[in-house]
Design a protein around this motif. Structure first.
Motif, mmCIF file in Angstrom:
data_model
loop_
_atom_site.group_PDB
_atom_site.id
_atom_site.type_symbol
_atom_site.label_atom_id
_atom_site.label_comp_id
_atom_site.label_asym_id
_atom_site.label_seq_id
_atom_site.Cartn_x
_atom_site.Cartn_y
_atom_site.Cartn_z
ATOM 1 N N LEU A 1 8.126 -1.259 98.967
ATOM 2 C CA LEU A 1 7.047 -0.562 98.273
ATOM 3 C C LEU A 1 7.595 -0.068 96.944
ATOM 4 O O LEU A 1 8.341 0.907 96.879
ATOM 5 N N ASP B 1 7.230 1.313 93.013
ATOM 6 C CA ASP B 1 6.407 2.031 92.039
ATOM 7 C C ASP B 1 6.555 1.259 90.731
ATOM 8 O O ASP B 1 7.532 1.426 89.996
ATOM 9 N N VAL C 1 1.643 1.741 93.146
ATOM 10 C CA VAL C 1 1.995 1.073 94.396
ATOM 11 C C VAL C 1 1.855 -0.447 94.285
ATOM 12 O O VAL C 1 0.759 -0.967 94.094
ATOM 13 N N PHE D 1 -0.502 1.954 102.531
ATOM 14 C CA PHE D 1 0.684 2.324 101.766
ATOM 15 C C PHE D 1 0.306 3.284 100.636
ATOM 16 O O PHE D 1 -0.684 3.068 99.930
ATOM 17 N N GLU E 1 1.753 6.155 97.348
ATOM 18 C CA GLU E 1 2.772 6.271 96.307
ATOM 19 C C GLU E 1 4.016 7.034 96.763
ATOM 20 O O GLU E 1 5.124 6.758 96.293
ATOM 21 N N CYS F 1 6.962 4.910 97.797
ATOM 22 C CA CYS F 1 7.482 3.920 96.854
ATOM 23 C C CYS F 1 8.817 4.327 96.248
ATOM 24 O O CYS F 1 9.175 5.502 96.190
#
Length: 318
Positions: free
Chosen positions: A18, A20, A56, A210, A212, A215
């Motif tokens: 994951l 950012d 994300v 999922f 943020e 991440c």
């Protein structure tokens, strides 16, 4: 004389990272950077995020790439800011200004527009998008100064909040179905307010399950050693977290992996995640109809062995 470049030794890596995504990176640039840092053999993402957007971006490696389509179809949540009174050619701050109008927006105007754009709506895809027409991305036509006809799309705005930041700036929080263009939503909101608008920032804060907070940034990945980077990977089955679960014994698991249907007292289900018991491992997806477990996307035995070996090595690392 330049020193020869060191060739990266690739390896089998399986799982979901994951990320950012940083501002200015295309989704593919972000993917290639993460792939290089992990030395992964195979990688893919779950749908593009604009270079001017952050947030994300689930990246899939190895066996997880087989299930990336599931998150292409996932609902997503975005946070954006829009400048009122100014329209641009691209719908964001990168485009040239094409119209300016005075801004006279009251609280009741925002409430009206918020209600107007909540629920099923129709959108015309923007010219500055990756959507293809006759095998060519719309943004390529746009760069050539050509505008092509685009059919409206039906999308759903599940939740919409519009708040004033300043006299000419609003904050938009939107949970939307797949295929929704937030730049277009911002422009349409501006038109409904009678002054026009363009996005000045865009961040995806959730996709599917999922969010943020899960991440990692590229900078943080770069600062990690290889074991720490691998530890950031979620297992491939994280992509099927919302599926029903079926667990098979050793003999049934082996036959299922060869593509054979299995019979059992299972309720009908369109989305099933299938696991084995010996060894305990994710096998793939299926659906159940009339007591039959029908294989969908499957891992192969080599992938399962690699995943189990990687897990053992991780557990053995002090």
């Amino acid at each position: 004389m330049n020193a020869p470049r060191t060739r990266v030794q690739r390896r089998p890596v399986h799982g979901v990272l994951l990320l950012d995504k940083p501002l200015g990176f295309s989704s593919n640039q972000a993917l290639q950077k993460a792939k290089w840092l992990l030395r992964a053999e195979k990688a893919g993402h779950t749908g593009t995020l604009d270079p001017l957007a952050t947030g994300v971006l689930p990246l899939c490696f190895g066996a997880a790439t087989k299930f990336s389509q599931l998150h292409l179809d996932a609902d997503k949540t975005y946070e954006a800011t829009a400048r009122l009174g100014i329209k641009t050619a691209t719908g964001d701050a990168e485009g040239e200004v094409i119209a300016e109008r005075p801004v006279h927006v009251a609280a009741e105007d925002l409430e009206r527009v918020q209600a107007q754009f909540t629920g099923p709506i129709r959108q015309v895809p923007p010219m500055h998008s990756a959507l293809k027409k006759d095998g060519k991305a719309l943004y390529e036509y746009a760069r050539e100064g050509v505008e092509v006809e685009r059919a409206p799309r039906d999308v759903v705005i599940h939740k919409l909040e519009i708040r004033t930041i300043s006299e000419d700036t609003i904050r938009i929080l939107a949970s939307v179905s797949k295929g929704t263009y937030i730049r277009t939503l911002g422009e349409d909101i501006g038109e409904a307010l009678g002054c026009g608008a363009h996005l000045t920032s865009l961040r995806r804060i959730a996709t599917g399950g999922f969010v943020e907070a899960q991440c990692v940034t590229i900078e943080a990945l770069e600062a990690m050693d290889e074991e720490e980077r691998l530890a950031r990977l979620l297992p491939a089955e994280a992509l099927v977290d919302g599926h029903s679960r079926v667990t098979l014994g050793t003999e049934d698991a082996a036959r299922f992996l060869s593509g054979l249907r299995r019979r059992g007292a299972w309720a009908d289900a369109d989305e099933v995640a299938v696991f084995g018991t010996q060894p305990p491992a994710f096998l793939g997806t299926a659906h159940v109809k009339a007591g039959e477990l029908i294989p969908g996307r499957l891992l192969n035995p080599i992938e399962i062995q690699q995943i189990l070996l990687n897990a053992q090595q991780t557990e053995a690392t002090p």
